[in-house]
Structure formats: C-alpha cells, structure tokens
Design a protein around this motif. Structure first.
Motif, PDB file in Angstrom:
ATOM      1  N   LEU A 185       0.676  -1.293   0.025  1.00 17.47           N
ATOM      2  CA  LEU A 185      -0.040  -0.080   0.135  1.00 17.47           C
ATOM      3  C   LEU A 185       1.011   1.191   0.154  1.00 17.47           C
ATOM      4  N   THR A 186       0.731   2.106  -0.975  1.00 17.40           N
ATOM      5  CA  THR A 186       1.443   3.342  -0.981  1.00 17.40           C
ATOM      6  C   THR A 186       0.759   4.669  -0.821  1.00 17.40           C
ATOM      7  N   GLU A 187       1.357   5.675  -0.328  1.00 15.46           N
ATOM      8  CA  GLU A 187       0.577   7.075  -0.171  1.00 15.46           C
ATOM      9  C   GLU A 187      -0.116   7.342  -1.404  1.00 15.46           C
ATOM     10  N   GLY A 188       0.120   7.061  -2.660  1.00 17.20           N
ATOM     11  CA  GLY A 188      -0.604   7.393  -3.800  1.00 17.20           C
ATOM     12  C   GLY A 188      -2.078   6.784  -3.810  1.00 17.20           C
ATOM     13  N   LEU A 189      -2.231   5.885  -2.918  1.00 19.07           N
ATOM     14  CA  LEU A 189      -3.745   5.207  -2.674  1.00 19.07           C
ATOM     15  C   LEU A 189      -4.831   6.451  -2.419  1.00 19.07           C
ATOM     16  N   VAL A 190      -4.297   7.377  -1.408  1.00 14.15           N
ATOM     17  CA  VAL A 190      -5.216   8.315  -1.120  1.00 14.15           C
ATOM     18  C   VAL A 190      -5.953   8.938  -2.166  1.00 14.15           C
ATOM     19  N   ASP A 191      -5.152   9.547  -3.096  1.00 13.10           N
ATOM     20  CA  ASP A 191      -5.748  10.242  -4.293  1.00 13.10           C
ATOM     21  C   ASP A 191      -6.789   9.240  -4.912  1.00 13.10           C
ATOM     22  N   ARG A 192      -6.210   8.104  -5.406  1.00 12.19           N
ATOM     23  CA  ARG A 192      -7.140   7.105  -6.002  1.00 12.19           C
ATOM     24  C   ARG A 192      -8.325   6.727  -5.277  1.00 12.19           C
ATOM     25  N   PHE A 193      -8.302   6.611  -3.812  1.00 12.54           N
ATOM     26  CA  PHE A 193      -9.426   6.304  -3.350  1.00 12.54           C
ATOM     27  C   PHE A 193     -10.380   7.359  -2.970  1.00 12.54           C
ATOM     28  N   VAL A 194      -9.784   8.393  -3.000  1.00  7.09           N
ATOM     29  CA  VAL A 194     -10.759   9.754  -2.957  1.00  7.09           C
ATOM     30  C   VAL A 194     -11.454   9.889  -4.305  1.00  7.09           C
ATOM     31  N   GLU A 195     -10.942   9.691  -5.224  1.00  3.57           N
ATOM     32  CA  GLU A 195     -11.324   9.706  -6.650  1.00  3.57           C
ATOM     33  C   GLU A 195     -12.538   8.765  -6.684  1.00  3.57           C
ATOM     34  N   THR A 196     -12.334   7.282  -6.459  1.00  3.74           N
ATOM     35  CA  THR A 196     -13.487   6.295  -6.292  1.00  3.74           C
ATOM     36  C   THR A 196     -14.568   6.863  -5.319  1.00  3.74           C
ATOM     37  N   ILE A 197     -14.372   7.256  -4.342  1.00  6.53           N
ATOM     38  CA  ILE A 197     -15.430   7.417  -3.180  1.00  6.53           C
ATOM     39  C   ILE A 197     -16.255   8.719  -3.999  1.00  6.53           C
ATOM     40  N   ARG A 198     -15.716   9.766  -4.416  1.00  8.23           N
ATOM     41  CA  ARG A 198     -16.449  10.732  -4.959  1.00  8.23           C
ATOM     42  C   ARG A 198     -17.343  10.285  -6.240  1.00  8.23           C
ATOM     43  N   ARG A 199     -16.704   9.203  -6.920  1.00  8.18           N
ATOM     44  CA  ARG A 199     -17.569   8.838  -8.118  1.00  8.18           C
ATOM     45  C   ARG A 199     -18.551   7.802  -7.787  1.00  8.18           C
ATOM     46  N   LEU A 200     -18.516   7.067  -6.841  1.00  8.55           N
ATOM     47  CA  LEU A 200     -19.291   5.909  -6.597  1.00  8.55           C
ATOM     48  C   LEU A 200     -20.642   6.721  -5.909  1.00  8.55           C
ATOM     49  N   LYS A 201     -21.864   6.032  -6.245  1.00  9.71           N
ATOM     50  CA  LYS A 201     -23.079   6.757  -5.652  1.00  9.71           C
ATOM     51  C   LYS A 201     -23.275   6.236  -4.336  1.00  9.71           C
ATOM     52  N   LYS A 202     -22.474   5.283  -3.703  1.00 11.48           N
ATOM     53  CA  LYS A 202     -22.906   4.967  -2.408  1.00 11.48           C
ATOM     54  C   LYS A 202     -21.630   5.310  -1.425  1.00 11.48           C
ATOM     55  N   PRO A 203     -22.080   5.545  -0.176  1.00 11.90           N
ATOM     56  CA  PRO A 203     -21.176   5.992   0.829  1.00 11.90           C
ATOM     57  C   PRO A 203     -20.216   4.990   1.173  1.00 11.90           C
ATOM     58  N   VAL A 204     -18.922   5.492   1.514  1.00 13.67           N
ATOM     59  CA  VAL A 204     -17.674   4.665   1.463  1.00 13.67           C
ATOM     60  C   VAL A 204     -17.016   5.221   2.681  1.00 13.67           C
ATOM     61  N   LEU A 205     -17.013   4.340   3.997  1.00 13.02           N
ATOM     62  CA  LEU A 205     -16.493   4.983   5.277  1.00 13.02           C
ATOM     63  C   LEU A 205     -15.122   4.510   5.316  1.00 13.02           C
ATOM     64  N   ILE A 206     -14.156   5.539   5.629  1.00 13.52           N
ATOM     65  CA  ILE A 206     -12.864   4.755   5.769  1.00 13.52           C
ATOM     66  C   ILE A 206     -12.573   4.932   7.230  1.00 13.52           C
ATOM     67  N   CYS A 207     -12.049   3.592   7.765  1.00 10.30           N
ATOM     68  CA  CYS A 207     -11.840   3.322   9.240  1.00 10.30           C
ATOM     69  C   CYS A 207     -10.280   3.165   9.157  1.00 10.30           C
ATOM     70  N   SER A 208      -9.587   4.165   9.798  1.00 11.20           N
ATOM     71  CA  SER A 208      -8.077   3.889   9.883  1.00 11.20           C
ATOM     72  C   SER A 208      -7.584   4.411  11.315  1.00 11.20           C
ATOM     73  N   PRO A 209      -7.756   3.477  12.306  1.00 17.07           N
ATOM     74  CA  PRO A 209      -6.932   3.567  13.641  1.00 17.07           C
ATOM     75  C   PRO A 209      -5.459   3.578  13.306  1.00 17.07           C
ATOM     76  N   GLY A 210      -4.742   4.147  14.189  1.00 14.77           N
ATOM     77  CA  GLY A 210      -3.194   3.979  14.166  1.00 14.77           C
ATOM     78  C   GLY A 210      -2.413   5.290  14.606  1.00 14.77           C
ATOM     79  N   GLY A 211      -1.121   5.037  14.387  1.00 10.33           N
ATOM     80  CA  GLY A 211      -0.317   6.241  14.755  1.00 10.33           C
ATOM     81  C   GLY A 211       0.210   7.133  13.882  1.00 10.33           C
ATOM     82  N   THR A 212       1.418   7.557  13.945  1.00  8.01           N
ATOM     83  CA  THR A 212       2.069   8.823  13.194  1.00  8.01           C
ATOM     84  C   THR A 212       1.904   8.650  11.485  1.00  8.01           C
ATOM     85  N   PHE A 213       2.088   7.661  11.080  1.00  6.65           N
ATOM     86  CA  PHE A 213       2.121   7.252   9.636  1.00  6.65           C
ATOM     87  C   PHE A 213       0.678   7.487   9.197  1.00  6.65           C
ATOM     88  N   THR A 214      -0.330   6.601   9.980  1.00  6.86           N
ATOM     89  CA  THR A 214      -1.783   6.543   9.603  1.00  6.86           C
ATOM     90  C   THR A 214      -2.332   7.654   9.858  1.00  6.86           C
TER      91      THR A 214
END
Lengths: 461, 461
Positions: free
Chosen positions: A398-427
């Motif tokens: 998993l690379t940092e580039g996932l964020v942009d692609r994820f956001v693009e997907t979420i904005r395009r889909l008609k259904k809610p996608v909730l991201i759940c990311s517990p964690g420390g500094t990197f997260t």
C-alpha cells in the motif's frame, strides 16, 4: 385574537440573513468577548452594516461607534448584546425600538440564582411587550457560513471556525457547539448554521427547526438538547424537518447527576428521558448516544447522503479489525450480509486464493492499492448500500498514492464509503491527507459503525 | 504419567527473556518481513545473540548467516520462523533439535483452507513429539520492551513502537495489536509485553496469563480474544492474574457476522458470547466493549492505579460537556456523588458566586489556572476516589502554563485525575503537551467515562 388557537409560524429568518448588526458593548480591547465578535465579523467578511455601540468610544475598527442603540436611529435586524447582566434590560429596551432581534451573549441570568432569574423574567416581559425576538441570554449565539455572522466570542486561535458545509447545529450549550465546531474545523469539515441559544428565554430549537426545514443551505440538522422549549411544537417542527433532511439529536441530562448538572448550567428542567425518546421516535429524529456519535454523524453527513437499505460491506487488510467492525455494525443494527455467490466468484478470479472473500472481506497484508479499489468498485456494484473500509497502513504494497485514487473512487461512486483507519503517526498523516481532500476518516471500528448507522437511520437492535 | 491429572505449570518464560534468537529466513532485502525483524532487533538493542539463518547469504548485518538451523549447533532459546508456509515444517523440525521455542510468523495455515490446515496439524505433531513450544503460525509474535525482542514485521515508519510501560497485551489478531501499539506510541504511551499468537497451535492466552501474573514488569493485562485456547485453564490463569493486577478483555466475534469473520481470520471457533461473559465475571476480568474502550483502558492504566470506590468528581469550564460526562459516568456505573456540604462551603469562599459549585463543578468561562488547581486539590482531598476534568481551552484566562502545573498536581495527588479535552487545533496542541509529559488526554466525554470505569472496575448498571 385567534393566535392562541391557530398559531402563526413565526419568522425568525432575519437571524440567519441580517443586513445590519449592532454590537452593543463593542470594544477595541483584545480579550473582551465583544472585541472577538467585532474581529470575527471582519474575518468572516460580513457584508452588511455593522454598528458598534459603546459610550466610551467614537470609532472602532474604523467604524463610527454609537454611544447608545437609540443613537443608531435606523431600523436594524440584529442587536448583539455583550455587556454585564445588570445593564442588559435597558439595552434590550432600546434595541426593541429599532431591531427585529437580539442575541444576548451576557451570562448572569437564570443560571445564576435569584437576582439573575428576576432579570431573566425582565427579558421575557420585554419580548412580550415589544415583540423583539431574543436568543440567549448566556449563549454563544450564531455562527453562520451563509450569512457570515459569528458571535461565538472565543478567539480564533483557541477555537477554529469550520468552513461551509451542510450541517446545521442547534445547541443549548455553547461549549458543546464550540468544541464540535473546533473539531470539525481542524478536520477540514464544514457547517452551515450553528445556533447556541443558552437559557432560551424566547427563540429555541422549535422555531430554529421550522426555519432550517426550508433552508436550502442546511442538508442535515444536529441537536444538543438538555430540555425542550415547547414539546408539541418541537415534535411538529422536527417531524416536518425530518421529512426533508436527517435530524439528529443528543439528549443530555438523562440520569440523576446529568439532570441536576443541566439545571445549574442553563437553568433547564431536563424532564424524563423516556419522554424524549418517544418524542424523537415520533418525529423521526435519529437519536445519538453521545458526543462521539454526534461528531461521527456530522462527519458522515457532511459528505454522504443517507441510504435506503442497511446492507454494509466490510473490506479490510486487518482480519481482527474486520471482526470487530462486524460486531459493532451488528450492534448498531446494520446488516453485515454475506457476500452473494456471483460476487464471490467474480472476486475469486481476481484475488489470490488466501484472501478472505467474504463479508468482512480480508485482503490481508499482501493487498495492493489496485486490489483495494477493485474490492470497493465490484463490491458496491449491486447488493450493498454502503461500505466500511478498514484501511490499515501496515501492508508494504500500500502506498501513499492510494489516497488520491481512493478519494476519486469515493467521489465517483453513488454509495457511501466510510474509511476506518486507527493508528499512529503514519496513519494520522494519511488520515490528514484524506481530510484535506474533504473525505472524513473514522479512527475506530465503533466510530465507523456509528457513522454508518446514522446513514441508514438505525440505532441498534 | 500423572501430567493429565495434575497439570504442571509450563515454563514459557524463555519467550520473554531469550538470550539467543535465530531468525529463520533472515534477509538483507528491505521490504521483507524478516528484514524488518533483523532491523528491529538492532534498533531495540537486543543484547543476546542473533543467528540469521538463510542458505543464500553468508552474512547479514555483519552477523554470520547460517545456511540452516542445524548449522548453529548450540542450544538457543528462540527460533523466529519467517519463510513460506510449505517450508515451515522442515524448519520447525530442525529448530526443535536446539531451540526451546519458535515463533512462526508465516501465514498460509489453518486460516487458508485444507492444505494449510494439514500443515498446521503437522506443526501440532512436531510440538507433541519434540516438546518445542510454538507461538503462531500466522502471527506477529512478540514485541517486548523488557527483553527488547520485536518480531512485529511492519517497518517502523508504518507502525510506531511504544516505549516502556506497564501494560501487556495478548492478542489473537496481529493487526489489532499493531494498531493499538502504533496509537499508544504516537501518544507517548508505553507497553511491557505484547504477544500476537495468531492461529495459536500451542502457546495461547492461558499460558501467557500464567506468566504475566508473576511478571513484575506487567502492571495490567489487556486481552483481545476471538476464541479461547482452554476454557478451564484460562479462567484459572485469569483469576490468578486478576487477583494481582487488572485484566481486561475484549471479546470479538460476538454476533453472526463477527463469528464467521473470525473463523476465516484465524480459523477460530468463537463460541457463544454469553459463555465468555460468564467466564470473564468468574475470573474477575474487566470486559471492554470495543477498540475504543481497550485504548482508553490502556491509556488510563499506563499511569493510574485502580481505585477502591466509585465516586467521581467532575470539574469543567464548559457546562454542556459536564452534563454529558455526568450522563456517561452514570451509564458506566460510576457514582457522580453530590458535593459534600463542607466542601461546597469551602469552595464558595474561594470562587465567584456564579460558579456552579456542584458535581459536575462548573468553573465557567471565567476560570483561571489557579482555580482549576484549587478545585482539583480541594475536591479530591476527602470524599472522591477520582476526578475527571473536562478542560476546554476557550476561557481567555487559561494559559498554556496550566499544562505543567496540571501535570505536577496530577503526579503529586494519590488519586487518578483524567483529563478530557475534545477540540481542534489549539486543544490538540495542548493535548500533545500533556502526552509529552506522560499524561494521557481523553478526547470525548464517553472516552473519559470508559477510562474511569476501568479504574473502578465497573461496567454499567
């Protein structure tokens, strides 16, 4: 007189688009509440006329300062009164002659013993006699990203101001409204109108709900209630509003200690919790359990519309967190429905055999960016109403580039996608990247499940 | 043979203070799990002997690299096995000849279908025949701030490592343990021993609990359970441990979806939740509801000892948040007891008349640093077992200097003081300042109430 029987719907809309505001007690001295209010109106870019009122000054912020309200001489929409309690009654009488409404910031009334209560009764009499409408006293007033009014008197360095968003918040408690606003601002989330009405001698949640029901800038309403102004009117207003947009409420002062605390806080009699629950159900209000739930709801509704069904697809790269989210979702009344056979077959040819192609879907520590996006796209195509993606950043592919692609997907889909990311500094840095792109991140399984439940309007079995 | 009747307490203590560790599959190639493990042992400053094992290399990290375990020729404590699943059985057979125990990181066993299950049975047979003790497979292994062993194979830039602390964590799920560690690390909190035992073919929570009960480095134990290794032994071990230190557990796979998810995750049969609840009660385990609760518990127990009573004093400068905390505390079974008359009188002469000298105590937006400290010191002198301070940073007379004085007061007092500070940018910076000084901050009313409930070992009425 038939007003007692056929109650007229009042017009309090001038509170939400005033073209002229007097600031009574305006001060050029940093640290004073009225100084903060003057600064905020400037920062917000309020485009109407501002009338500072204070006999000690002739000008403030390059604006002519009036020695009294009477001196203004023209009609105005709002008088914001921020002076010591004993001076408020006289100022309000003056204001009533030329202002439609007043926001009384000052404290020292019903919440502060007998003398205060008498003064509060005085405010009520003026309202009755003159017809001026009043918010407060003992309140923060209005923060409004449509009208650009901000009477919350905490300086910006202590309390962030959220940008434009679709949630309007009604709150008896000023501190509650403030911390929610501050948190939302720090996460890049927005609000529409926020009203803190404090001791609520006149305008309260019922009239505000009547206004917000038809307000095109408000997509959802969140209420913090210690008590109710007018039970019947509230249920009617809330029901009408809830037909058009989600209305959420948190009731505090549920139990003994809470009840007595609320009484000394805003002088409110909180009443029996069970009656509130029944009223909420009747009105179609989504009851929220606590501050965490209210925050989760605001974050979800800021970007996603409610959905009709309650089938949720869980996707993760961390098995344990997936199991916990499944539990939390079922506790909140969501349906963690098994993966349909066709979807299972479809994904089985795309993913390695050791991935868990179920619900929750466990993409394991071998997951790639691409596989995450495939899982979401294919998964949401037919059967599910929304997805919760428990995205843990451990997997090396998993690379940092996932964020942009994820956001693009979420904005395009008609259904809610909730991201759940517990964690420390990197997260947390990745979560920040999502937030900067307008996508909220939920940092615990419970938080994501609460947000999902709001979107399907379910509150547990 | 009487071992079947009079079960001997096994000794697995070498897992927690090994003086020699072989890393089977050790690699000098960044990105590989075994590379991360080699790096971690270096970063942690593990002071024992490290034996890299990999036929492809003659040296790694300036250490002689062995072509096989057999080549090591001397007895060792631990073999960490991080090679593809099909190679594990042979490696384990070799390891059994000279190692007391093995941590099998590799996945692809019971959680991955029939072939995997057969190999997992193979591991069990080797354990039975040779007496070698095994953690895993399909696990993260051990993170230990006492022995300085770290087999969690996620690189440090993706997952922070907590410093030394008093909490030991036992978890079937590696991801669950990882995110808790990562979060604690990012907040400056510590841990003692963390064990992720994954598919748990041999060593599980019961034996670990037996060890941790007598471990002087462990002040509290937190368990993440999908299933139990040996119900009877678990209850006995937990009960013995709980007599000496707090033992917390979160049970996941409570409901239908969670149960089937757990099965595909670690192959665990989760069993009926009600049976677990009864076992927890019998053993004196504090059951925790979710990830949030577990995190709150870790943060509270990292600094505070459990208390005997359940009377909590609430102090705040934000009335609304005080009311909500009162509710949340009562929901968690705490006693928000009214302020004793003498304390009320004592504080009435020190504070302005408009402060709410009750429980919750509302110091209002006029509060000073000094008054906060007075409220805590006087308030905790006699009647209350602990305090929750909902410190909102809006009041202009509160200054950043309060943090140091607050920390000094908390460290000096014999009773727990939990700080609850929800908010945005400024508040988060202050929270960070507290955390840097070793004091956790709870960022919601519910979170503070959950933490308080753990300290009094109560879980709601």
């Amino acid at each position: 007189m038939i007003s007692g029987i056929f109650q007229q719907v009042s017009d309090i809309s001038f509170f939400f688009h005033p073209i002229s505001v007097a600031v009574v007690g305006a001060s050029p001295i940093p640290g004073k509440p009225s100084y903060v209010i003057m600064e905020s109106l400037k920062t917000m870019g309020f485009s109407g006329t501002i009338y500072p009122v204070n006999p000690r000054y002739t000008s403030i912020n390059n604006l002519r300062c009036y020695s009294s309200i009477a001196e203004i001489e023209v009609s105005i929409d709002l008088a914001v009164i921020a002076i010591p309690a004993p001076l408020v009654l006289d100022a309000l009488k003056d204001a009533a002659k030329l202002a439609k409404g007043a926001i009384i910031i000052s404290s020292g009334f019903g919440e502060a013993g007998n003398d205060g209560r008498k003064m509060e009764d005085g405010i009520k009499e003026i309202v009755k006699e003159t017809g001026i409408r009043v918010m407060g006293p003992n309140c923060m007033g209005i923060y409004d990203t449509v009208s650009m009014v901000d009477t919350f008197f905490v300086p910006a360095e202590r309390m962030g101001r959220p940008g434009k968003g679709g949630i309007s918040i009604l709150s008896q408690s000023g501190s509650f409204a403030s911390i929610i606003m501050d948190e939302l601002a720090s996460e890049g989330m927005g609000v529409s109108r926020v009203v803190s009405y404090g001791n609520r001698v006149d305008v309260g949640e019922s009239e505000c709900l009547e206004f917000l029901a038809d307000d095109k800038h408000t997509e959802a309403v969140a209420l913090y209630m210690e008590s109710v102004d007018d039970g019947r009117r509230f249920v009617e207003a809330a029901a009408r509003c809830a037909k058009k947009k989600p209305v959420l409420a948190i009731k505090v002062g549920k139990r003994e200690a809470g009840i007595s605390a609320a009484k000394s806080h805003t002088g409110a009699m909180t009443g029996r919790y069970e009656i509130y629950r029944a009223a909420f159900r009747k009105a179609g209000i989504i009851e929220i359990d606590g501050y965490e739930g209210l925050k989760d709801a605001c974050r979800a509704l800021n970007i996603f519309k409610p959905v009709k069904g309650r089938k949720v697809l869980l996707i993760t790269d961390g098995g344990g967190i997936g199991v916990r989210i499944a539990d939390a979702c079922e506790e909140m009344g969501l349906d963690v429905a098994a993966l349909p056979k066709t979807l299972q077959k479809n994904l089985a040819v795309k993913f390695p055999a050791f991935y868990g192609i179920n619900n929750p879907m466990d993409l394991t520590g071998s997951v790639t960016n691409e596989e995450y996006l495939t899982a979401i796209e294919d998964g949401l195509k037919d059967d599910y109403d929304m997805a919760i993606v428990a995205l843990l950043w451990g997997p090396p592919r998993l690379t940092e580039g996932l964020v942009d692609r994820f956001v693009e997907t979420i904005r395009r889909l008609k259904k809610p996608v909730l991201i759940c990311s517990p964690g420390g500094t990197f997260t947390k840095r990745m979560n920040r990247a999502f937030e900067e792109r307008g996508i909220p991140v939920f940092t615990s399984p419970e938080s994501a499940a609460r947000a999902a439940a709001v979107l399907v309007n379910t509150k547990g079995k």
